[in-house]
Scaffold this motif. Structure first.
Motif, PDB file in Angstrom:
ATOM      1  N   ALA A  94       0.811  -1.221   0.000  1.00 60.64           N
ATOM      2  CA  ALA A  94       0.000   0.000   0.000  1.00 60.64           C
ATOM      3  C   ALA A  94       0.843   1.270   0.000  1.00 60.64           C
ATOM      4  O   ALA A  94       0.303   2.367  -0.095  1.00 60.64           O
ATOM      5  CB  ALA A  94      -0.924   0.009   1.219  1.00 60.64           C
ATOM      6  N   GLY A  95       2.148   1.140   0.087  1.00 61.62           N
ATOM      7  CA  GLY A  95       3.022   2.305   0.073  1.00 61.62           C
ATOM      8  C   GLY A  95       3.069   2.974  -1.288  1.00 61.62           C
ATOM      9  O   GLY A  95       2.623   2.409  -2.298  1.00 61.62           O
ATOM     10  N   TYR A  96       3.616   4.169  -1.323  1.00 65.04           N
ATOM     11  CA  TYR A  96       3.624   4.949  -2.561  1.00 65.04           C
ATOM     12  C   TYR A  96       4.366   4.260  -3.697  1.00 65.04           C
ATOM     13  O   TYR A  96       4.066   4.472  -4.873  1.00 65.04           O
ATOM     14  CB  TYR A  96       4.237   6.328  -2.304  1.00 65.04           C
ATOM     15  N   CYS A  97       5.351   3.448  -3.374  1.00 64.38           N
ATOM     16  CA  CYS A  97       6.115   2.729  -4.400  1.00 64.38           C
ATOM     17  C   CYS A  97       5.905   1.219  -4.279  1.00 64.38           C
ATOM     18  O   CYS A  97       6.770   0.440  -4.674  1.00 64.38           O
ATOM     19  CB  CYS A  97       7.597   3.064  -4.294  1.00 64.38           C
ATOM     20  N   GLY A  98       4.778   0.844  -3.693  1.00 60.88           N
ATOM     21  CA  GLY A  98       4.481  -0.575  -3.542  1.00 60.88           C
ATOM     22  C   GLY A  98       5.414  -1.286  -2.588  1.00 60.88           C
ATOM     23  O   GLY A  98       5.540  -2.515  -2.651  1.00 60.88           O
ATOM     24  N   GLY A  99       6.076  -0.530  -1.723  1.00 59.83           N
ATOM     25  CA  GLY A  99       7.011  -1.127  -0.784  1.00 59.83           C
ATOM     26  C   GLY A  99       8.400  -1.335  -1.337  1.00 59.83           C
ATOM     27  O   GLY A  99       9.289  -1.817  -0.636  1.00 59.83           O
ATOM     28  N   ARG A 100       8.628  -0.963  -2.597  1.00 61.54           N
ATOM     29  CA  ARG A 100       9.942  -1.174  -3.218  1.00 61.54           C
ATOM     30  C   ARG A 100      10.959  -0.104  -2.832  1.00 61.54           C
ATOM     31  O   ARG A 100      12.159  -0.336  -2.850  1.00 61.54           O
ATOM     32  CB  ARG A 100       9.819  -1.176  -4.740  1.00 61.54           C
ATOM     33  N   ALA A 107       8.775   8.127  -3.755  1.00 61.55           N
ATOM     34  CA  ALA A 107       8.432   9.111  -4.787  1.00 61.55           C
ATOM     35  C   ALA A 107       6.936   9.027  -5.061  1.00 61.55           C
ATOM     36  O   ALA A 107       6.316   7.986  -4.851  1.00 61.55           O
ATOM     37  CB  ALA A 107       9.212   8.843  -6.072  1.00 61.55           C
ATOM     38  N   ASP A 108       6.377  10.136  -5.517  1.00 57.03           N
ATOM     39  CA  ASP A 108       4.975  10.151  -5.952  1.00 57.03           C
ATOM     40  C   ASP A 108       4.796  11.282  -6.955  1.00 57.03           C
ATOM     41  O   ASP A 108       4.721  12.455  -6.579  1.00 57.03           O
ATOM     42  CB  ASP A 108       4.026  10.329  -4.771  1.00 57.03           C
ATOM     43  N   LEU A 109       4.751  10.933  -8.210  1.00 63.15           N
ATOM     44  CA  LEU A 109       4.678  11.945  -9.261  1.00 63.15           C
ATOM     45  C   LEU A 109       3.382  12.744  -9.194  1.00 63.15           C
ATOM     46  O   LEU A 109       3.356  13.916  -9.571  1.00 63.15           O
ATOM     47  CB  LEU A 109       4.819  11.288 -10.638  1.00 63.15           C
ATOM     48  N   ASP A 110       2.300  12.132  -8.700  1.00 66.39           N
ATOM     49  CA  ASP A 110       1.014  12.824  -8.658  1.00 66.39           C
ATOM     50  C   ASP A 110       1.045  14.045  -7.747  1.00 66.39           C
ATOM     51  O   ASP A 110       0.304  15.006  -7.967  1.00 66.39           O
ATOM     52  CB  ASP A 110      -0.095  11.881  -8.194  1.00 66.39           C
ATOM     53  N   THR A 111       1.865  14.023  -6.708  1.00 69.83           N
ATOM     54  CA  THR A 111       1.965  15.169  -5.805  1.00 69.83           C
ATOM     55  C   THR A 111       3.210  16.004  -6.071  1.00 69.83           C
ATOM     56  O   THR A 111       3.491  16.948  -5.334  1.00 69.83           O
ATOM     57  CB  THR A 111       1.959  14.717  -4.330  1.00 69.83           C
ATOM     58  N   GLY A 112       3.957  15.657  -7.112  1.00 71.39           N
ATOM     59  CA  GLY A 112       5.136  16.452  -7.462  1.00 71.39           C
ATOM     60  C   GLY A 112       6.380  16.084  -6.685  1.00 71.39           C
ATOM     61  O   GLY A 112       7.343  16.850  -6.672  1.00 71.39           O
ATOM     62  N   MET A 113       6.383  14.924  -6.043  1.00 68.11           N
ATOM     63  CA  MET A 113       7.559  14.451  -5.318  1.00 68.11           C
ATOM     64  C   MET A 113       8.332  13.518  -6.237  1.00 68.11           C
ATOM     65  O   MET A 113       7.957  12.365  -6.441  1.00 68.11           O
ATOM     66  CB  MET A 113       7.136  13.713  -4.041  1.00 68.11           C
TER      67      MET A 113
END
Length: 344
Positions: A94-100, A107-113
């Motif tokens: 459930a993490g932003y990078c699937g735990g990887r 990272a999360d491109l949707d929020t600009g990170m």
């Protein structure tokens, strides 16, 4: 529109709450890492909350940030949710990078990170690349590249700043000078007192700001953003700050005294000082502060439970997202670059 307007009482309370959220998140990560619930390696940012909240609060949703190995505060300040960020640290699906990604690659491109960067100084060329994208696409957004004082000894940092300055790219370089490069005292590594003086070498503005004052940071980054979007190029910002924890969790910290840390906590804490300021100006009262504090404790309680309960990723998912889709408008980018004198 920037995230915070610190002329607004509501937004000043929101800024205080965001700093409290980052502090509580980091404290809880420290506890859970010590109990072996969180795998890998973590670097915490207690004491530096005003830099993250002040800088990201000056940004629009469309702006981007790149970060360092100490990225939790920047991530939360940019808008990532605490539960999914915690799940990422726990290595859960459930993490932003699937735990990887874990702590140092979130990272999360949707929020600009655009991502945490464990390679020292890597955030600066990556942020410059984002700014180059804005320039080539003629977009109305900018980037912030966060980096530490130690990274300014790395060659790629200067290459990226030089390129951004020469091409007038829309970016602010925010150096979090927390006084120590891992275990090395600042003046043992640098021959200047202020890293902002480096800006003169590139012909761009260099600003020094009190990194423990969220409103001061917000003001200087807001000015840098206005300059960047007006086509006037980058700004180098040195935020003088301090980290309360060691370079990494488990660091025995032989390079500094407990008294030094306690003095910074007592006299320069960004949360305590801002709380006092808002109390004195009547923006909050003690009851309001307790409500803010309790709300973030409840949020992080829920985030930890969410991470504990989340599913482990399927081992086969490790092969997903290895390659990105190729850019489909390479020729348009090349034409723009040629027009700007960049050649091939």
């Amino acid at each position: 529109m920037p995230q915070f307007d610190l002329d607004s009482a509501d937004d000043r309370r929101n800024a205080l709450q965001k700093m409290l959220l980052i502090r509580e998140f980091e404290n809880r990560v420290s506890e859970r890492f010590a109990d072996n619930e969180i795998p890998g390696f973590v670097h915490l940012s207690q004491g530096q909350e005003a830099v993250a909240v002040g800088a990201c609060g000056a940004l629009d949703d469309d702006d981007y940030v790149t970060s360092t190995h100490r990225a939790h505060g920047h991530s939360l300040a940019k808008g990532l949710e605490s539960d999914r960020l915690m799940a990422e640290l726990y290595g859960k699906e459930a993490g932003y990078c699937g735990g990887r990604g874990g702590s140092m690659h979130v990272a999360d491109l949707d929020t600009g990170m655009l991502g945490a960067q464990p390679i020292v100084g890597a955030s600066v060329p990556l942020g410059t690349g984002a700014a180059l994208t804005a320039h080539l696409r003629d977009e109305d957004w900018m980037a912030i590249a966060f980096c530490g004082d130690g990274s300014t000894a790395a060659g790629q940092v200067h290459e990226a700043i030089n390129l951004a300055a020469t091409w007038g790219l829309p970016i602010a370089f925010v150096i979090e000078n927390n006084q120590y490069s891992e275990g090395m005292v600042f003046d043992e590594q640098h021959n200047i007192e202020d890293l902002a003086d480096m800006a003169a070498s590139y012909g761009i503005p260099g600003e020094i700001v009190d990194g423990q004052d969220v409103e001061a940071v917000n003001d200087v980054v807001e000015a840098a953003r206005e300059r960047a979007l007006a086509g006037e190029g980058p700004t180098l910002i040195e935020a003088k700050t301090y980290r309360y924890r060691g370079h990494f969790e488990g660091d025995e910290e032989p390079y500094r005294s407990e008294e030094e840390v306690e003095t910074w906590q007592r006299e320069h804490d960004p949360i305590d000082n801002y709380r006092t300021r808002l109390l004195e100006e009547g923006v909050i009262d003690e009851a309001t502060f307790e409500e803010l504090r309790e709300s973030v404790v409840e949020e992080i309680d829920a985030a930890v439970q969410f991470a504990r309960d989340a599913d482990e990723p399927d081992p086969e998912d490790a092969y997903d997202d290895v390659f990105a889709e190729p850019v489909d408008d390479v020729e348009r980018f090349r034409d723009r670059l040629r027009a700007d004198g960049g050649g091939e």
